[in-house]
Structures are given as C-alpha cells and as structure tokens.
Design a protein around this motif. Sequence first.
Motif, PDB file in Angstrom:
ATOM      1  N   LEU A 259       0.687  -1.067  -0.065  1.00  0.00           N
ATOM      2  CA  LEU A 259      -0.037   0.050   0.116  1.00  0.00           C
ATOM      3  C   LEU A 259       1.063   1.427   0.012  1.00  0.00           C
ATOM      4  O   LEU A 259       0.645   2.133  -0.592  1.00  0.00           O
ATOM      5  CB  LEU A 259      -0.878   0.104   1.348  1.00  0.00           C
ATOM      6  N   GLN A 344      -6.043  -2.219  -0.203  1.00  0.00           N
ATOM      7  CA  GLN A 344      -5.726  -2.954   1.212  1.00  0.00           C
ATOM      8  C   GLN A 344      -6.586  -4.101   1.255  1.00  0.00           C
ATOM      9  O   GLN A 344      -6.328  -4.997   1.988  1.00  0.00           O
ATOM     10  CB  GLN A 344      -5.825  -2.131   2.268  1.00  0.00           C
ATOM     11  N   ASP A 349      -4.784  -7.579   1.883  1.00  0.00           N
ATOM     12  CA  ASP A 349      -5.281  -8.458   3.030  1.00  0.00           C
ATOM     13  C   ASP A 349      -6.281  -9.583   2.738  1.00  0.00           C
ATOM     14  O   ASP A 349      -6.535 -10.313   3.595  1.00  0.00           O
ATOM     15  CB  ASP A 349      -6.055  -7.441   3.918  1.00  0.00           C
TER      16      ASP A 349
END
Length: 451
Positions: A259, A344, A349
């Motif tokens: 990120l 993200q 994730d």
Amino acid sequence: MAIGVFGDVYEAEDAVRTPEAQVQLASAFTRPLYWMFEMGQAALEPVRIMADAGRLYYRNPVNPLSHTGVGRSMSAAFEMLERTTRRYGKPGWGIEEVTIGAVRVPVTVETVWERPFCRLLHFRRDFARPPRRPQPRMLIVAPLSGHYATLLRGTVQTLLETHDLYVTDWTDAREVPLSAGRFDLDDYIDYLIEMFRHMDGGMHVVGVCQPAVPVLAAVARMEAEGDPQVPASMILMGGPIDTRENPTAVNDFAQERGLDWFRRNVITTVPWPHPGVMRQVYPGFLQLHGFVSMNLERHLRAHADMFGHLVKGDGDSAAKHREFYDEYLSVMDLPAEYYLQTLQTVFIDHALPKGEMMHRGAPVDPSKIRNVALLTIEGENDDISGVGQTRAAQTLCSSLPEDMRAHYLQPTVGHYGVFNGSRFRSEIAPRIADFTLSHNWSRKGHNQGGA
C-alpha cells in the motif's frame, strides 16, 4: 519535525499515524505532477487547434490535394496528432432505442437517485403496449476503476432487451468539491444499500468486475440485519472476490508493491480550475498510462493501422478505431481513500474471503445471505480476475441452498468478453435472463411487465 511543501505543513511524526494523513503527506510530494499535466495540456492546445485545422484543410474535397496520396497522408497525420494529444471527455450513452422482438422501443435515460459521487440512471423503455415476457428490474453496478460507466454500453444494450434496467453512473472525483466530503469503500457499500432501498428491493443486481466485492458486502450486511429490501438475486461477473485464486499479474503487482508504494507514487491532488481542487485522487491520466503500458505494442499497432486506414480511405475501419479509443481513452479520477482502502481490503489483505472484512465496524459475513440467489460468471482467459476468483463467492455464501445458486465459466473469452462482445450476447446474456426469471419476485408488484 515539520515538512513544508508548496505551503502545506504537516507534523511528520503525527501525520503517518493514520492512512488519511499518510495520503496527505505523500500527496504533498506528488502534487506537482497533476499541475504539470494540466500545464502540458494547456500548452498543447494551440498544437491541437493547428492539427485540427490541418486535418480539415487536407480533407476538404474542394482542395485538390485531398484526392492525392500526399493529401490523405497529411490529413491522417494531423488527425493522429490531434487525437493523441486530446483530453477525452465523458462519452455519451448513445442509446435511443432497443429492439425487442421485432419492435423498436424508444429509450429515455433519466436520473432517479443522486449523491455527490454517483447517479442512478434508469433506461426507461417507452412501450406502445406491455411486453408479453416479464421484464425483471435489474441494477447494473458499473466499475469505479478508471473508465466511465459507458464502457458497459454493449452490456446495457443487450440486457435492455430483457430487463427494466438501472445503471450506476459514478462521478469523476475531480468534479466533486471538497465540501461534499470523502468517499471510501464503506461509503461505496452505503451507496449500494441506499440504491437497493430506493428501488424497494426485489431487483436483480449485477456487479461487473470491481463492484463484485462491495455488492456482495452490501447484500451480506442487509441480510445480517434482516432488511426486507434486499435484491432478489446478485450476478457477479469477473470480480476479485478472492484474488488468492489463480492470481494474475495485476494481483501480484499489488502484493509486491504494498500500500505504501501506491500511496507515494499514484496519489496526488486535483489542481485548479477543476471543481474538486485540492481533493486527493488517483488521477485518470496515471491510470491510463497503466492501461496502455500493459499492452503498449498492441496499441501502437492499432494506431499505425488507423493511419493506414485513413490514407487508404477505409472509413469503416477508421470509424471503429475512433469509437473504441474515444471510450478507452476517457478516464476519470478516483477518490484516494476509496482506491487505497480497496487495494488494502481486496488485493492485499484478502479480507472478505478470510472473514475479516468490516463495514462501519460490523463484520461482512456472506454466510448470512439466505434470500438472495447467486450467479457467478467467469471467463476462461481472464487475465484481470483469474478463474476461481469470482466463483469463491459460492463458497462464502454457504447458507444458500443449491437451487438458489449457479456458476458459469465462458470458454475462450478474456476479461472484457465476460460482459461484452458476441459471446456475451449469444451465450452469457441468455443465461443471465434465465436466471433472473427463475428467481424473480416482487415487492408491491414491481417486476411484472417492467416498462
């Protein structure tokens, strides 16, 4: 420690504590990029005007040179120069009628719901007499990923033949003033829930590519709360539900960079004179650079072919080129907070398939979905959302009975072919129509007739 860039001062030790502040800090360094782009566009304006004038001069049939190879070559060169330096605006839909059966039905596009970052468009068909076949209401959620919703023009034209159609029309972030507030993935899900309620439930929602995740999340949150205004079904097409399945180059790129790389390198600030001045965005011109660089050789070859078509006077081939690139080169800025949160949550994730995704502090649990039928569609050669990434929704929606779910893998098509083109029209769209009819229900009789 204080850092001052172009009059902006941030306390560095405090600034890096939140993602929003990190975006601001990174943007302080990347902000000149957008201003330089705007200055470049302004500097090129006289060149574009000259090129357009030259094109008209050498194409004018009154000019004897227009009938020679030299004249056609000059006209083609000027047109290519004008097109490659132009900023392409938002395309129009250009859908004025649809043929249903053997009858041409006029179509009117109207706005039925609006928020700062999105409008809900209704493609109202003005039937002379009600159709015999039921026309279920359908909401197509267009991707908010760089191109305008008009990229789905072919999808809309096809599904208009069998459905009462609504489409999300996302707003270019550079056109939204700062006073309208921020927009992130949570807001995106909120918007979808508002639209479902505005339509009073019972519609069929289609998530094309990127919207597959927020569509699934919105339905899951509504089901968890027992909301009666949920859709009748959801159709997820080529979406990144679980990017751990057959990861593509796009997925690997996000994982490798992380990120912070995107925050430092692609987030910048909208300059004056746009209404969204000072809003933090992932600008469209950077996105376009990424789109083109992925297939640079193909685009260069296409433009070389276009030049040849113009010189030869092949108007049909040149028109097809113009039509494609007028759409492809039209891009919009994305809100920085939405872009980074999506990266993200979805690509880094993998929060949704891991059961870790949250919305406004509440868990997003697809196993709560019991009343909304599910159809997932993938393309065999999809190089954006690999095979299995969309089908993962079938596993996550574990409470749905078998007769409320279906999956279809379309052979030989890539990402774009999942929602457009001849295979979509002949093989995918009929399956969608059959699925929506099979799972059609109505609150207050909405889905009957469907004008």
